[in-house]
Design an enzyme around this catalytic site. Sequence first.
Site: not given
Ligand code: UD1
Length: 417
Positions: A22-23, A116, A121, A123-124, A305, A397
């Site tokens: 999926k990812n 989830c 989470r 997106i900064d 995960d 999902r």
């Molecule tokens: C992806 C995976 C998810 C997995 C995660 C970590 C997909 C679709 N999802 O999620 O299944 O659990 O990687 O391996 O591939 N963070 C920030 N700011 C940001 C972005 C992230 O603080 O702008 C923090 C997040 O809150 C979290 C950590 O970084 O604590 C990891 O996030 P990230 O690696 O971005 O995970 P996703 O891409 O959302």
Amino acid sequence: MDIWHIRGGNRLDGICFVQGSKNASLPILAASIISPAQSQLRNVPQLRDIDAALRILRHLGCTAEQRDNDVYINSRGLNKSTIPHDLMLEMRSSVIFMGALIARCGEARLSPPGGCQLGKRPIDLHLSALRQMGCEIEESGGEILCRASSLKGTDIVLPFPSVGATENIMLAATAAAGETVIHGAAREPEIAALQEYMRGLGWAVSGAGTDTVVISGGSPAASVDYRILSDRIVAATFACAAAAAGGSVELRGVEPEQFSTVLHFLKQAGCDIITEKRSVWLRSSGKLRAVGAFETEPYPGFPTDAQPVLMAALLKAVGRTVIKENIFENRFRQVPELCRLGADITVAGNRAEIWGVDSLHGTVLTSTDLRGGAAMIVAGLCADGCTEIYDDGHVKRGYERLDVRLRSLGADIYLDG
Ligand code: UD1
């Protein structure tokens, strides 16, 4: 509402063909719009999140359809750069369309993504990197408006190896003049898969799988045919299920090194494991030992995960296991439900302490999120009596026909819904 009915106690025996990832699929679906092209993707799992991504593609003006595990996309007709709120809310990966739309249209209008509820989470990191590349971003009224009349390649340093931010930068960078270098990039296999797909589309990308990824232009191809790799978290889930329930299972079509950290702890817990090039054979008596301690980390560390499913596998393991969750602040949501089965788990901050119990007793549970729901299923397979899990579609999902696959291994499980 899906209701999972499980009568625990059956061994799992047989061969399991593990679904596509999926990812890996979701960012590649977003990437299919960076240039006008036809994509044929194979081994795409049939999942709710994939449906949501296909609906976003069709909303944007592409043709996108799934037939069994093949997906066909033609992105030549793309005519919008806005994604409505309801589509954004369906899943976390909708945010990867931001980089893709910026690359293709020079603009994107969307709202923060769903997915989830594992904590804040933010997106900064995505937004800061896009700004460094020359994108103007306004956030107002719950909307994110990105505009980039021209993007410039630059050096971007990620303070944390965010998977999503790395993917967004890789896609936006295809429209940048000059070279973009991501330092501190995520090293997950899904990043390498995205690189491979982008190369198939004609882009010059290198370094994925290391912490430095370089994107340096390219000449877009008219079409690409790409096969999605197997899902390492689903593979880990089946391995944990067989370890906990006992049995002998062969996982086929997998890349063992991509979930070797999970296999390492299952071996430590007492399972016999043999890995071959594309398969893993696991045998378990169902009587496991606690593994001491493990903690989640960015790849190649232990995947967050897989934390809930390994936790579930260890509920009856003799002794004490301590888990430290370093990636998400709210990733123990499954714990109160697992305790209702009789598990002995104490959570303090980002640590969970598990003392193995002699038995678990089936009861009615409510799933909390995708991997939390999977953990409840693993626990239900080794609980006495019947477990019913009320699940608002979370498990579907990420898991394709999980009930059918587990049944074919001998589990007494069926899905109502
Ligand atoms: C992806 C995976 C998810 C997995 C995660 C970590 C997909 C679709 N999802 O999620 O299944 O659990 O990687 O391996 O591939 N963070 C920030 N700011 C940001 C972005 C992230 O603080 O702008 C923090 C997040 O809150 C979290 C950590 O970084 O604590 C990891 O996030 P990230 O690696 O971005 O995970 P996703 O891409 O959302």
